[in-house]
Motif scaffolding. Structure first.
Motif, PDB file in Angstrom:
ATOM      1  N   LEU A   1      10.238  13.607   7.137  1.00 29.12           N
ATOM      2  CA  LEU A   1       9.251  14.378   6.380  1.00 29.12           C
ATOM      3  C   LEU A   1       9.815  14.797   5.032  1.00 29.12           C
ATOM      4  O   LEU A   1       9.135  14.681   3.996  1.00 29.12           O
ATOM      5  CB  LEU A   1       8.801  15.603   7.188  1.00 29.12           C
ATOM      6  N   GLN A   2      11.062  15.235   4.997  1.00 28.05           N
ATOM      7  CA  GLN A   2      11.699  15.611   3.733  1.00 28.05           C
ATOM      8  C   GLN A   2      11.814  14.402   2.804  1.00 28.05           C
ATOM      9  O   GLN A   2      11.551  14.504   1.600  1.00 28.05           O
ATOM     10  CB  GLN A   2      13.074  16.218   3.990  1.00 28.05           C
ATOM     11  N   ALA A   3      12.196  13.261   3.357  1.00 30.24           N
ATOM     12  CA  ALA A   3      12.336  12.043   2.539  1.00 30.24           C
ATOM     13  C   ALA A   3      10.987  11.593   1.985  1.00 30.24           C
ATOM     14  O   ALA A   3      10.891  11.214   0.816  1.00 30.24           O
ATOM     15  CB  ALA A   3      12.972  10.926   3.367  1.00 30.24           C
ATOM     16  N   ILE A   4       9.952  11.642   2.800  1.00 33.31           N
ATOM     17  CA  ILE A   4       8.614  11.245   2.355  1.00 33.31           C
ATOM     18  C   ILE A   4       8.154  12.152   1.217  1.00 33.31           C
ATOM     19  O   ILE A   4       7.604  11.682   0.213  1.00 33.31           O
ATOM     20  CB  ILE A   4       7.617  11.268   3.536  1.00 33.31           C
ATOM     21  N   ALA A   5       8.387  13.449   1.353  1.00 35.40           N
ATOM     22  CA  ALA A   5       7.993  14.400   0.301  1.00 35.40           C
ATOM     23  C   ALA A   5       8.784  14.147  -0.984  1.00 35.40           C
ATOM     24  O   ALA A   5       8.224  14.221  -2.080  1.00 35.40           O
ATOM     25  CB  ALA A   5       8.204  15.831   0.781  1.00 35.40           C
ATOM     26  N   ARG A   6      10.070  13.849  -0.856  1.00 38.42           N
ATOM     27  CA  ARG A   6      10.904  13.585  -2.042  1.00 38.42           C
ATOM     28  C   ARG A   6      10.497  12.309  -2.763  1.00 38.42           C
ATOM     29  O   ARG A   6      10.478  12.247  -3.982  1.00 38.42           O
ATOM     30  CB  ARG A   6      12.374  13.486  -1.639  1.00 38.42           C
ATOM     31  N   GLU A   7      10.195  11.252  -1.990  1.00 38.89           N
ATOM     32  CA  GLU A   7       9.850   9.964  -2.601  1.00 38.89           C
ATOM     33  C   GLU A   7       8.517  10.022  -3.337  1.00 38.89           C
ATOM     34  O   GLU A   7       8.302   9.287  -4.287  1.00 38.89           O
ATOM     35  CB  GLU A   7       9.813   8.876  -1.530  1.00 38.89           C
ATOM     36  N   ALA A   8       7.601  10.843  -2.855  1.00 46.11           N
ATOM     37  CA  ALA A   8       6.300  11.042  -3.501  1.00 46.11           C
ATOM     38  C   ALA A   8       5.549   9.737  -3.751  1.00 46.11           C
ATOM     39  O   ALA A   8       4.923   9.553  -4.783  1.00 46.11           O
ATOM     40  CB  ALA A   8       6.460  11.839  -4.796  1.00 46.11           C
ATOM     41  N   ASP A   9       5.603   8.827  -2.800  1.00 45.75           N
ATOM     42  CA  ASP A   9       4.887   7.553  -2.882  1.00 45.75           C
ATOM     43  C   ASP A   9       3.662   7.663  -1.976  1.00 45.75           C
ATOM     44  O   ASP A   9       3.725   7.343  -0.788  1.00 45.75           O
ATOM     45  CB  ASP A   9       5.807   6.413  -2.432  1.00 45.75           C
TER      46      ASP A   9
END
Length: 193
Positions: A24-32
């Motif tokens: 979830l943190q990675a998805i939010a950071r990538e913002a794709d």
């Protein structure tokens, strides 16, 4: 369940929880946004499996009447804001919170995802401090009381986004295909065009 089985079960749940939180943190950071929908669908499905496993177990009991202090909750508001920005037009959705009291509720995926993360992370902090019983009790209790329902609603919303994306597409040549189908149904011979 023996003590060893309980500890192994707790480790499995902790692994699934940690995997969800990292993703979830990675998805939010990538913002794709385009990729995020599919990834969120996958991650929520996986963490719901952990919840279902908790729901199928005996009731876990905490050691004490009061929850031990595990320190302050992490500030995940930045992640919530990133998710809200990334999800943009699909962030707000409606769902029925309790199908036996069918009131439609409006919510935001970004809020619900961070609420789920907060519940899961609280249990993970108990687990990391060695309090397996408290962690299992918290994860099970919060699954039934809160995050299970939110995760189910979020999963349905994300699946709806995917379905609309894939099924609402206009097909080129649709009129030609319909004409060919009409000819076939009328018993006429189909002539190639």
């Amino acid at each position: 369940m023996t003590e060893t089985e309980t500890e192994e079960f707790a480790q499995q749940i902790a692994d699934q929880v940690e995997s969800f939180l990292i993703a979830l943190q990675a998805i939010a950071r990538e913002a794709d946004g385009g990729r995020a929908i599919s990834l969120l669908l996958l991650e929520i499905s996986q963490v719901l499996l952990a919840g279902a496993r908790l729901g199928a177990q005996r009731d876990f009991k905490p050691d004490g009447e009061y929850q031990p202090d595990v320190g302050p909750e992490p500030d995940i508001d930045e992640m919530r804001l990133r998710l809200a920005s990334m999800l943009d037009s699909v962030d707000t959705y409606s769902f029925v919170f309790d199908p036996y009291v069918p009131d439609v509720v409006e919510s935001q995926l970004s809020d619900d995802l961070t609420s789920i993360a907060t519940d899961l992370e609280n249990g993970l902090r108990h687990y990391r401090l060695g309090n397996v019983d408290e962690a299992l009790w918290w994860w099970q209790f919060s699954y039934v009381a809160s995050w299970g329902n939110l995760a189910g609603a979020a999963l349905n919303a994300l699946l709806s986004v995917v379905a609309h994306d894939r099924l609402d597409a206009e097909f080129t040549g649709e009129d030609e295909q319909l004409a060919l189908a009409d000819e076939m149904l009328d018993g006429g011979e189909v002539t190639p065009r």
